[in-house]
Design a protein around this motif. Structure first.
Motif, PDB file in Angstrom:
ATOM      1  N   ASP A  87       5.310  -4.191  12.858  1.00 55.32           N
ATOM      2  CA  ASP A  87       4.731  -4.982  13.936  1.00 55.32           C
ATOM      3  C   ASP A  87       5.357  -4.581  15.264  1.00 55.32           C
ATOM      4  OD1 ASP A  87       2.977  -6.536  12.400  1.00 55.32           O
ATOM      5  OD2 ASP A  87       4.586  -7.924  11.847  1.00 55.32           O
ATOM      6  N   ARG A  88       4.825  -5.107  16.341  1.00 55.36           N
ATOM      7  CA  ARG A  88       5.337  -4.759  17.664  1.00 55.36           C
ATOM      8  C   ARG A  88       6.789  -5.188  17.844  1.00 55.36           C
ATOM      9  NH1 ARG A  88       1.024  -6.444  22.194  1.00 55.36           N
ATOM     10  NH2 ARG A  88       2.573  -5.317  23.460  1.00 55.36           N
ATOM     11  N   ASP A  89       7.197  -6.234  17.093  1.00 55.15           N
ATOM     12  CA  ASP A  89       8.589  -6.674  17.190  1.00 55.15           C
ATOM     13  C   ASP A  89       9.518  -5.897  16.262  1.00 55.15           C
ATOM     14  OD1 ASP A  89       7.979  -7.633  14.677  1.00 55.15           O
ATOM     15  OD2 ASP A  89       8.318  -9.750  15.153  1.00 55.15           O
ATOM     16  N   GLY A  90       8.980  -4.908  15.550  1.00 51.44           N
ATOM     17  CA  GLY A  90       9.793  -4.077  14.671  1.00 51.44           C
ATOM     18  C   GLY A  90       9.850  -4.548  13.237  1.00 51.44           C
ATOM     19  N   THR A  91       9.264  -5.702  12.918  1.00 48.14           N
ATOM     20  CA  THR A  91       9.267  -6.196  11.546  1.00 48.14           C
ATOM     21  C   THR A  91       8.459  -5.264  10.644  1.00 48.14           C
ATOM     22  OG1 THR A  91       9.399  -8.465  12.344  1.00 48.14           O
ATOM     23  CG2 THR A  91       8.747  -8.155  10.047  1.00 48.14           C
ATOM     24  N   ALA A  92       9.071  -4.867   9.520  1.00 50.86           N
ATOM     25  CA  ALA A  92       8.425  -3.916   8.612  1.00 50.86           C
ATOM     26  C   ALA A  92       7.725  -4.648   7.472  1.00 50.86           C
ATOM     27  CB  ALA A  92       9.466  -2.954   8.040  1.00 50.86           C
ATOM     28  N   HIS A  93       6.533  -4.214   7.150  1.00 52.80           N
ATOM     29  CA  HIS A  93       5.761  -4.756   6.032  1.00 52.80           C
ATOM     30  C   HIS A  93       5.301  -3.593   5.156  1.00 52.80           C
ATOM     31  CE1 HIS A  93       5.233  -8.763   7.941  1.00 52.80           C
ATOM     32  NE2 HIS A  93       5.229  -8.048   9.050  1.00 52.80           N
ATOM     33  N   ARG A  94       5.340  -3.791   3.864  1.00 54.13           N
ATOM     34  CA  ARG A  94       4.719  -2.821   2.970  1.00 54.13           C
ATOM     35  C   ARG A  94       3.240  -3.163   2.853  1.00 54.13           C
ATOM     36  NH1 ARG A  94       6.078  -0.437  -3.012  1.00 54.13           N
ATOM     37  NH2 ARG A  94       3.934  -0.170  -3.691  1.00 54.13           N
ATOM     38  N   ALA A  95       2.407  -2.197   3.144  1.00 51.99           N
ATOM     39  CA  ALA A  95       0.954  -2.363   3.028  1.00 51.99           C
ATOM     40  C   ALA A  95       0.448  -1.451   1.926  1.00 51.99           C
ATOM     41  CB  ALA A  95       0.269  -2.029   4.349  1.00 51.99           C
ATOM     42  N   ASP A  96      -0.392  -1.999   1.052  1.00 55.33           N
ATOM     43  CA  ASP A  96      -1.021  -1.227  -0.014  1.00 55.33           C
ATOM     44  C   ASP A  96      -2.529  -1.421   0.061  1.00 55.33           C
ATOM     45  OD1 ASP A  96       1.084  -0.321  -2.404  1.00 55.33           O
ATOM     46  OD2 ASP A  96       1.810  -1.972  -1.192  1.00 55.33           O
ATOM     47  N   VAL A  97      -3.265  -0.382  -0.250  1.00 54.43           N
ATOM     48  CA  VAL A  97      -4.724  -0.462  -0.389  1.00 54.43           C
ATOM     49  C   VAL A  97      -5.076   0.167  -1.722  1.00 54.43           C
ATOM     50  CG1 VAL A  97      -6.956   0.252   0.517  1.00 54.43           C
ATOM     51  CG2 VAL A  97      -5.136  -0.446   2.097  1.00 54.43           C
ATOM     52  N   LEU A  98      -5.787  -0.596  -2.556  1.00 57.28           N
ATOM     53  CA  LEU A  98      -6.152  -0.129  -3.888  1.00 57.28           C
ATOM     54  C   LEU A  98      -7.600   0.353  -3.894  1.00 57.28           C
ATOM     55  CD1 LEU A  98      -3.606  -1.890  -4.307  1.00 57.28           C
ATOM     56  CD2 LEU A  98      -4.580  -2.626  -6.478  1.00 57.28           C
ATOM     57  N   VAL A  99      -7.832   1.450  -4.596  1.00 54.33           N
ATOM     58  CA  VAL A  99      -9.158   2.034  -4.747  1.00 54.33           C
ATOM     59  C   VAL A  99      -9.372   2.315  -6.232  1.00 54.33           C
ATOM     60  CG1 VAL A  99     -10.688   3.944  -4.127  1.00 54.33           C
ATOM     61  CG2 VAL A  99      -9.010   3.101  -2.465  1.00 54.33           C
ATOM     62  N   GLN A 100     -10.527   1.960  -6.744  1.00 58.12           N
ATOM     63  CA  GLN A 100     -10.805   2.155  -8.161  1.00 58.12           C
ATOM     64  C   GLN A 100     -10.787   3.634  -8.534  1.00 58.12           C
ATOM     65  OE1 GLN A 100     -11.402  -0.362 -10.547  1.00 58.12           O
ATOM     66  NE2 GLN A 100     -11.188   1.349 -11.952  1.00 58.12           N
ATOM     67  N   GLU A 101     -10.033   3.981  -9.575  1.00 55.86           N
ATOM     68  CA  GLU A 101     -10.045   5.349 -10.085  1.00 55.86           C
ATOM     69  C   GLU A 101     -11.338   5.607 -10.860  1.00 55.86           C
ATOM     70  OE1 GLU A 101      -6.420   6.751 -12.049  1.00 55.86           O
ATOM     71  OE2 GLU A 101      -5.445   4.897 -11.363  1.00 55.86           O
ATOM     72  N   LEU A 102     -11.753   6.859 -10.892  1.00 57.06           N
ATOM     73  CA  LEU A 102     -12.888   7.231 -11.725  1.00 57.06           C
ATOM     74  C   LEU A 102     -12.468   7.221 -13.183  1.00 57.06           C
ATOM     75  CD1 LEU A 102     -14.370  10.259  -9.733  1.00 57.06           C
ATOM     76  CD2 LEU A 102     -15.027   7.850  -9.592  1.00 57.06           C
ATOM     77  N   SER A 103     -13.384   6.859 -14.050  1.00 55.46           N
ATOM     78  CA  SER A 103     -13.104   6.867 -15.484  1.00 55.46           C
ATOM     79  C   SER A 103     -13.116   8.302 -16.004  1.00 55.46           C
ATOM     80  CB  SER A 103     -14.158   6.052 -16.226  1.00 55.46           C
ATOM     81  OG  SER A 103     -15.426   6.700 -16.160  1.00 55.46           O
ATOM     82  N   GLY A 104     -12.603   8.491 -17.214  1.00 59.19           N
ATOM     83  CA  GLY A 104     -12.623   9.816 -17.823  1.00 59.19           C
ATOM     84  C   GLY A 104     -14.029  10.362 -17.935  1.00 59.19           C
ATOM     85  N   ASP A 105     -14.973   9.512 -18.294  1.00 56.59           N
ATOM     86  CA  ASP A 105     -16.365   9.955 -18.411  1.00 56.59           C
ATOM     87  C   ASP A 105     -16.929  10.365 -17.048  1.00 56.59           C
ATOM     88  OD1 ASP A 105     -18.994  10.155 -19.889  1.00 56.59           O
ATOM     89  OD2 ASP A 105     -19.511   8.582 -18.450  1.00 56.59           O
ATOM     90  N   GLN A 106     -16.591   9.602 -16.011  1.00 57.65           N
ATOM     91  CA  GLN A 106     -17.069   9.952 -14.675  1.00 57.65           C
ATOM     92  C   GLN A 106     -16.487  11.285 -14.211  1.00 57.65           C
ATOM     93  OE1 GLN A 106     -15.835   6.182 -12.867  1.00 57.65           O
ATOM     94  NE2 GLN A 106     -17.958   5.827 -12.248  1.00 57.65           N
ATOM     95  N   TRP A 107     -15.218  11.514 -14.494  1.00 55.73           N
ATOM     96  CA  TRP A 107     -14.628  12.801 -14.139  1.00 55.73           C
ATOM     97  C   TRP A 107     -15.291  13.942 -14.903  1.00 55.73           C
ATOM     98  CZ3 TRP A 107     -12.475  14.300 -10.039  1.00 55.73           C
ATOM     99  CH2 TRP A 107     -11.644  13.467  -9.288  1.00 55.73           C
TER     100      TRP A 107
END
Length: 224
Positions: A87-107
């Motif tokens: 943040d602007r005050d220097g406070t650190a946050h861990r941010a994560d974004v999840l995305v669905q993996e393709l299945s074995g069949d889709q790959w």
């Protein structure tokens, strides 16, 4: 997830499991005065974010943070993006974004499609993702690009849905996608080397050769 310092930012999978293939990119410089995405696939990524977030104010906060260079090293691995955002005050946050993996069949379907079209592989090696590659993948039942609702945020800042920190991470990742669409394929579950080996073209790309994408930095060094 709670706030934490950069020294604690890397230590395996957030869920406690064994980490899979991973690339870590050093923090990018501020993006003042430029669009976050130049490529059509980078813009499609941002469309998925902006169609997902319920609070436009959080998107604006994310753009401000990303433009100011507040997003630290970005870790990319199957199904998950991670970065420390300050943040602007220097406070650190861990941010994560999840995305669905393709299945074995889709790959399997994607690989069968791509193997029969040399132009698709050549485009990827040139760090391009042509529209016809994505369209052919869709015809094979594989969605490469995320759509609305596909970018799932996780942050300990207390904001429900996408916050400024997860939005900033997504804006920063759009810049990485511009440079290398293999970032998206890693998110979907295959790293570059494994994918090219499965396509029978692994010999075509070697570190240091002209046209090869820059290697990711060492994760421990980047987070330090």
């Amino acid at each position: 997830m709670s706030r934490y310092d950069d020294d604690d930012a890397h230590g395996g999978d957030a869920d406690g499991g064994v980490a899979g293939p991973e690339r870590t990119f050093a923090a990018l410089p501020p993006a003042r005065g430029r669009a976050f995405a130049q490529s059509w696939w980078g813009r499609a990524w941002l469309t998925a974010l902006e169609a997902t977030a319920l609070d436009s104010g959080q998107l604006k906060a994310g753009r401000r943070l990303a433009r100011a260079g507040a997003v630290g090293a970005v870790s990319v691995r199957p199904g998950r993006l991670t970065a420390v955002v300050r943040d602007r005050d220097g406070t650190a946050h861990r941010a994560d974004v999840l995305v669905q993996e393709l299945s074995g069949d889709q790959w399997d379907r994607f690989l069968a499609m791509a193997a029969g079209r040399a132009g698709h592989v050549a485009a990827l090696l040139d760090r391009e993702m042509p529209t016809h590659l994505v369209e052919d993948a869709e015809l094979a039942g594989v969605d490469l690009l995320p759509g609305p609702g596909d970018l799932e945020p996780e942050c300990g800042c207390g904001v429900w849905d996408h916050c400024g920190h997860t939005a900033a991470l997504c804006y920063q990742v759009a810049r990485l996608l511009d440079e290398d669409p293999f970032v998206l394929l890693l998110l979907r579950g295959r790293d570059e080397r494994a994918l090219l080996d499965e396509l029978g073209t692994g010999h075509a790309v070697r570190a240091g050769q002209p046209g090869a994408a820059p290697e990711g930095v060492d994760a421990a060094d980047a987070y330090a």
